[in-house]
Design an enzyme around this catalytic site. Sequence first.
Site, PDB file in Angstrom:
ATOM      1  N   CYS A 227      -9.971   1.930  -2.318  1.00 31.64           N
ATOM      2  CA  CYS A 227     -10.439   0.682  -2.617  1.00 31.64           C
ATOM      3  C   CYS A 227      -9.716  -0.567  -2.122  1.00 31.64           C
ATOM      4  O   CYS A 227     -10.169  -1.480  -2.246  1.00 31.64           O
ATOM      5  CB  CYS A 227     -10.490   0.742  -4.122  1.00 31.64           C
ATOM      6  SG  CYS A 227      -8.943   0.497  -4.881  1.00 31.64           S
TER       7      CYS A 227
ATOM      8  N   HIS B  54      -6.496 -13.095  -1.145  1.00 32.55           N
ATOM      9  CA  HIS B  54      -7.620 -12.999  -1.918  1.00 32.55           C
ATOM     10  C   HIS B  54      -8.567 -13.831  -1.537  1.00 32.55           C
ATOM     11  O   HIS B  54      -9.786 -13.509  -1.701  1.00 32.55           O
ATOM     12  CB  HIS B  54      -7.012 -13.423  -3.171  1.00 32.55           C
ATOM     13  CG  HIS B  54      -6.254 -12.241  -3.937  1.00 32.55           C
ATOM     14  ND1 HIS B  54      -6.704 -11.038  -4.468  1.00 32.55           N
ATOM     15  CD2 HIS B  54      -4.942 -12.015  -3.932  1.00 32.55           C
ATOM     16  CE1 HIS B  54      -5.912 -10.358  -4.898  1.00 32.55           C
ATOM     17  NE2 HIS B  54      -4.576 -10.991  -4.385  1.00 32.55           N
TER      18      HIS B  54
HETATM   19  C1  PEP Z   1      -5.034  -2.938  -2.895  1.00 35.40           C
HETATM   20  O1  PEP Z   1      -3.734  -3.106  -3.201  1.00 35.40           O
HETATM   21  O2  PEP Z   1      -5.391  -2.276  -2.126  1.00 35.40           O
HETATM   22  C2  PEP Z   1      -6.102  -3.225  -4.073  1.00 35.40           C
HETATM   23  C3  PEP Z   1      -7.182  -2.881  -3.879  1.00 35.40           C
HETATM   24  O3  PEP Z   1      -5.859  -3.925  -5.079  1.00 35.40           O
HETATM   25  P1  PEP Z   1      -5.565  -5.518  -4.894  1.00 35.40           P
HETATM   26  O4  PEP Z   1      -6.093  -5.998  -3.511  1.00 35.40           O
HETATM   27  O5  PEP Z   1      -6.483  -6.309  -6.026  1.00 35.40           O
HETATM   28  O6  PEP Z   1      -4.169  -5.815  -5.283  1.00 35.40           O
END
Ligand code: PEP
Length: 834
Positions: A766, A456
Site C-alpha cells: 500500500c 504527505h
Molecule cells: C507506507 O509507509 O508505505 C504507508 C503506506 O504508510 P504511510 O505513508 O501512511 O506512512
Amino acid sequence: MNGVGIVVVSHSRALARAAVDLAAQMLAGRSLRLAVAAGLDETTLGTDALQIMAALKKVDGPDGVVVLMDLGSAILSTELALDLLDDPTGRDRVTLSPAPIVEGLVAAAVAAASGASRAEVAAEAAAALQAKQRHLGEQDSPVAGTGSGVLPGEPAARGDITVENLHGLHARPIARLVTLVREHDAQLSLRNLTTGAGPAAATSPTQLASLGAERGHRLQVEATGPAAQQALNAVLTLARSGFGDDDLLTSVPAAPAAQATVAANSLGPQGVSPGIGIGPARFWRTVPESRNGALPTPRNGSGPRDADAELRRLHGAREAVRRTLARLAASTQAELGAAEAAIFAAHEAILDDPAITGPAETAIRAGHSAEDGWTRAVAAAEQAFAALADSYQRERGHDVGAVGDQVLAELTGGGAGGPSGQGVLVVRDLTPAQAASLNREHITAIVLARGSASSHAAILARSRGIPAVAGAGDEVLQLPEATALVVDGTTGLLLVNPPEDMLSRYRATAAEQADCAAAEQARSGEPAVTRDGRRVHVQANLGSVQDALDAARLGADGAGLVRTEFLFLDRTAAPGVDEQEQLYRQIAEAMPGLRVTFRTLDVGGDKPVPYLRSAPEANPFLGVRGVRLTLASPQLLRDQLTALVRVAHEHPLGIMVPMVSTPGELQQVHVLLADVLQAETGGVRPPGLELGVMIEVPAAALKAAAFAGLVDFVSIGTNDLTQYTLAAERGHAELSALGDALDPGVLRLVEAVCHAGAGRFRVGVCGEAAADPLAGSVLTALGVTELSVSPAALPAVKARLREVDLTALAKLLPACLALPDAAAVRSALTSVQP
Ligand code: PEP
Ligand code: MG
C-alpha cells in the site's frame, strides 16, 4: 477591602520596593491592595511568572487589578502568569499598563487609594508621563511610530559589525538576533552606518528589517542596561557567524519574473503527481480579504468597545498562532530539519514584534476593534518592508503579512484559509487538512516549494488526482500572483510565463492525456488480469469519505489502506467511539460489499498529534510512533477497535496495525481485540473481520514468517520500509532518488515477505511504489497479490497491469536483485517493459 489592586512586576526587588516606598509617600496614610513580584530572590535580577501569578491572586478582588511592569521579559512573564491563572474570568479583571513603572505606580496608587475604577487607575498610570513631557517639550522618536529604538542616555557599550549574509539582515538572522538579545538584561539598538537608517530596537524584527541592512553594510550596535557589554559581545559573535545563516557563500537566483523555466534549486522540481496542469499562480491565503486591502468587519460593529476585552482577544489570538507555529516548527523539524523549521522562529518573533503589537494596542485603546487595530499595525509594518531597497528583503514583508493573516484568522474565526483563486497553487508545503480541502475543479496543479514524492502533501495531491511537482525551491513563493504557469507532474517540469506556442503545445498534450485517462476510466470497473492470466486486486488508499466515493466510482476492488489518522489530526482531543464508528461506517458504506481495510492510528514521527504525546524525541521517525504509541495509550486503541468491530458486523472489514516490529506487539493488539469483542458481542468475532499488519520495519520483513498464525494478511508500506532500509528520509527532497523502492535491498525484503506468506497469509503493498508504473509490476512479479493506490491512480494502474506478462518479468528479477541500485533496476527493466 474593595478597590483596585496593583501589582508591581520588576526585574529588581530593590527597585520595586523603592518605587512602592515612593508611591506610599503620596498616599497620606490611605490603604491600598498592592503586591510586588520582583527579582528571582533578594539580589538576583529576573522575573518569574509563578511569583506574578501569586501576586495577582493576592490583590485580586471585584474591582480588578492593574499591573505595572518594567523591561522586556517582565511583560512576557506577566502574560504567561495570566495564562496560568486557573480562573479564566480573573484574567478579564486584569489590565496590563504600558506606563513607566515609577511614574505610573505613583499615579496609579494615588488613583486606586482614592477609590477610582480600574479603567481610571489605568488611564492615570498611562498619563503619568505627560507632566514631565510637557515640561521638557515633546520630542519625536527617530524611529517612526514606536520610539523604542532609542536608548535613554549614553550607551554603556558600543560596537560595529559588517553584514556578510548574502541577503543581508533578513527574517531568520533577525529572529536569531532578537532571540539572543531577549536573553540578556540589556537594551540594544542598531543603526545602519552605511545608509544612516535607524536606530532600531534590537527586540523589534520590523524595526531591524527597516534598517535595510544589505550585504556589506556596516551597522553600529549600542547597548545599555546591567548586561550591556555581555549582550553586545554576544551580538558581535553572532554577527561574525553570519547570524547563524548558511547563505554566506551560496548564491540563490532572484525570483524569475519573466523567464520560461524555473531552475528553482539545484535539483529542480520533481514530478510527484502525474498529469499536466495549466493556470495562473495562486497562493495560500489565511485571510483572503486582508490581502486585497479590505479590512475584515469588526466583530462588534462600530459601537463603543471594551478596550481591555479587545486586547484580551488579540492576546488570545496571538497565543493561538504561537501554538500553531510551535506545532508547525516541531513537525517541520521532524520532517525537513532545523534549517527549515527556523522560519517558524522568525514568524514567532514577528508575533511579538513591539513595532506591531505596540501600534495595535494603541489603536485598540483608541477605540478600534482587535481586528482593526491589528490589521492597521500589520499593514504599516508591511509598508515599511515595501519601502526597502533590496528586493530580497522587500519580499520578507510576506512573512509579516503571513503572520498577520494568521492572527486575523484566529480573531475572525476565519479558519485555515485557502488558495487565493482558481489556478495553480504555489505553496511551501501543505498540511493534510489543507490538501484535503482543495477543490480539484479549481486547483489545476500544485507546486510545492518543499517536499518529495512520499511527503504527505504529495500523497494527497496524487489521491486527489491533482498534478503536482515538489522540491521546486522557496523562490517560487516569490512569483507574482497570477503568473502564467505550466506544471507537468509526470516529468517534473515547471514553466513560468511560457511563450504562446509552448503553452498551446502543453494544452494539446494535456488534452491527449485527458483522452487517454477517459479511455482507462471507461475500463476501470473491470478486473486487472495480466497478459499471463493473473488477477491482481487493485485497491484504494483512502483518507476521507470522499476518497471512498471516488474509489468506488473508479472501480476499486476494495480499500487496502484507510489512513484513519486524518480523523485524529488538527484537533485538540481524540474523537470518541461514536464519532469514529459513524465515519468508518460512512467509508464502508461508500464501497458496498467490498473489503475495506482500516489502519489503526499511525501517528508520531512525521505526524505529531499534540494531545497524544509531548515528550520531545531526538529522532521521531525512530521513536514512539504507530503501534508503539497506540499500545502506550491503550484506551485510544480500545476505542478505535470498538468502533471498527461495530462496523465489521455489517461490512467486510480489515484492521491493519502499522509500524509493527515484533509479533509480541501484535499479540498485545490481539488481547485488546479479544477484550473488545467480549464487551461488544460476548466474544463472537464478526465473520468478515480480518486482522493484519503493515510491514514497514526491515526487521519485520526479514522475520515475516513469525507473524504466521497471527495475521490474515500483511501489507508492505514501501514508503516507510524504503526510508528505513536506505536510511533516507521519505520527505527529503535531496534524497528522493536514493529513497526509491526499486532498490534491490528493498526488493529483497519484499521477496522475503512474499516467500514467508506463501500459503499462510496474503501479501499486499500500500506504499506509493504500488502506483509507480514499473515498481507496481515488479512487486506483483515478486508475489504480491494486492496493490493499494490512490483512487485517482486506479484506472491507470489497472490498465498497465493488463499489459504486463508477470511470468516473463519474474524471469528477469533474479538478475535485477543482484544490481547495485534502483537506477540500475529501472534502466534494466525499462527497455523490456511496456
Ligand atoms: C507506507 O509507509 O508505505 C504507508 C503506506 O504508510 P504511510 O505513508 O501512511 O506512512
Ligand atoms: Mg507508513
